[in-house]
Design a protein around this motif. Structure first.
Motif, PDB file in Angstrom:
ATOM      1  N   ALA A  20       0.833  -1.213   0.000  1.00 46.48           N
ATOM      2  CA  ALA A  20       0.000   0.000   0.000  1.00 46.48           C
ATOM      3  C   ALA A  20       0.862   1.256   0.000  1.00 46.48           C
ATOM      4  O   ALA A  20       0.525   2.246  -0.658  1.00 46.48           O
ATOM      5  CB  ALA A  20      -0.934  -0.006   1.206  1.00 46.48           C
ATOM      6  N   LEU A  21       1.965   1.224   0.736  1.00 49.57           N
ATOM      7  CA  LEU A  21       2.851   2.386   0.771  1.00 49.57           C
ATOM      8  C   LEU A  21       3.573   2.574  -0.564  1.00 49.57           C
ATOM      9  O   LEU A  21       3.845   3.699  -0.976  1.00 49.57           O
ATOM     10  CB  LEU A  21       3.859   2.261   1.916  1.00 49.57           C
ATOM     11  N   ILE A  22       3.845   1.477  -1.239  1.00 52.82           N
ATOM     12  CA  ILE A  22       4.530   1.547  -2.531  1.00 52.82           C
ATOM     13  C   ILE A  22       3.559   1.971  -3.640  1.00 52.82           C
ATOM     14  O   ILE A  22       3.867   2.847  -4.442  1.00 52.82           O
ATOM     15  CB  ILE A  22       5.197   0.199  -2.869  1.00 52.82           C
ATOM     16  N   ASP A  23       2.365   1.358  -3.659  1.00 55.03           N
ATOM     17  CA  ASP A  23       1.454   1.644  -4.772  1.00 55.03           C
ATOM     18  C   ASP A  23       0.635   2.919  -4.585  1.00 55.03           C
ATOM     19  O   ASP A  23      -0.025   3.380  -5.512  1.00 55.03           O
ATOM     20  CB  ASP A  23       0.569   0.433  -5.111  1.00 55.03           C
ATOM     21  N   GLY A  24       0.690   3.502  -3.393  1.00 50.90           N
ATOM     22  CA  GLY A  24       0.047   4.794  -3.169  1.00 50.90           C
ATOM     23  C   GLY A  24      -1.474   4.767  -3.180  1.00 50.90           C
ATOM     24  O   GLY A  24      -2.118   5.773  -3.451  1.00 50.90           O
ATOM     25  N   ARG A  25      -2.059   3.628  -2.837  1.00 57.66           N
ATOM     26  CA  ARG A  25      -3.523   3.498  -2.917  1.00 57.66           C
ATOM     27  C   ARG A  25      -4.272   4.449  -1.982  1.00 57.66           C
ATOM     28  O   ARG A  25      -5.448   4.696  -2.178  1.00 57.66           O
ATOM     29  CB  ARG A  25      -3.950   2.058  -2.665  1.00 57.66           C
TER      30      ARG A  25
END
Length: 170
Positions: A112-117
């Motif tokens: 979630a932190l990587i994909d910026g959802r």
């Protein structure tokens, strides 16, 4: 069935927090007291206002949104605020550690932190906060009244309770 004295919808208390802010950690006592006193009659909603001076606050806000999606938003928020100093020193590793300690899916957190959802949610909160003139944290909004705890939290719980009592009497 008799009419209940509980309103159809709860009173909303928005708590504008920066999750790297030590003052927000102190404000948890007030939030807990309000939740204990009113239960479901007051809906305390976490709103994000990451301050520029806290370099990990923006990621922390995204992490709190992921925790909420996994069913432990306030638990995560409280656990993270208890570690503001550590978050400042060690950064985003703390976000994943807290998730793991609470039994959340840490791998999903990382993703979630990587994909910026959760970027849009955090950005929308921040924009709304600026629009209503939030300048520091914690800040509360209840019944359209902004209560700024960024300078001092003295008397804020009492004012929140005054407004909540008035709204609940209806």
């Amino acid at each position: 069935m008799s009419e209940s004295t509980t309103p159809a919808s709860p009173v909303v208390l928005e708590a504008w927090f920066d999750l790297q802010c030590p003052d927000c950690f102190q404000a948890l006592d007030d939030v807990r007291a309000v939740r204990e006193k009113y239960g479901e009659r007051v809906d305390v909603q976490l709103r994000h206002f990451p301050l520029a001076k806290h370099k990990h606050a923006y990621a922390a806000a995204q992490a709190a949104e992921e925790a909420a999606d996994q069913g432990k938003g306030w638990e995560y928020t409280e656990a993270l605020l208890a570690r503001t100093e550590e978050l400042g020193a060690r950064g985003e590793a703390v976000l994943l550690e807290v998730a793991g300690e609470l039994g959340l899916d840490a791998e999903e957190f990382d993703t979630a932190l990587i994909d910026g959802r959760h970027l849009l949610t955090v950005d929308a909160d921040e924009a709304e906060g600026k629009a209503i003139k939030v300048t520091g944290t914690p800040t509360y909004v209840i019944d359209g009244e902004r209560l700024d705890g960024g300078q001092s939290q003295d008397g804020l719980r009492e004012r929140i309770e005054e407004i909540a009592d008035r709204l609940l009497k209806g």
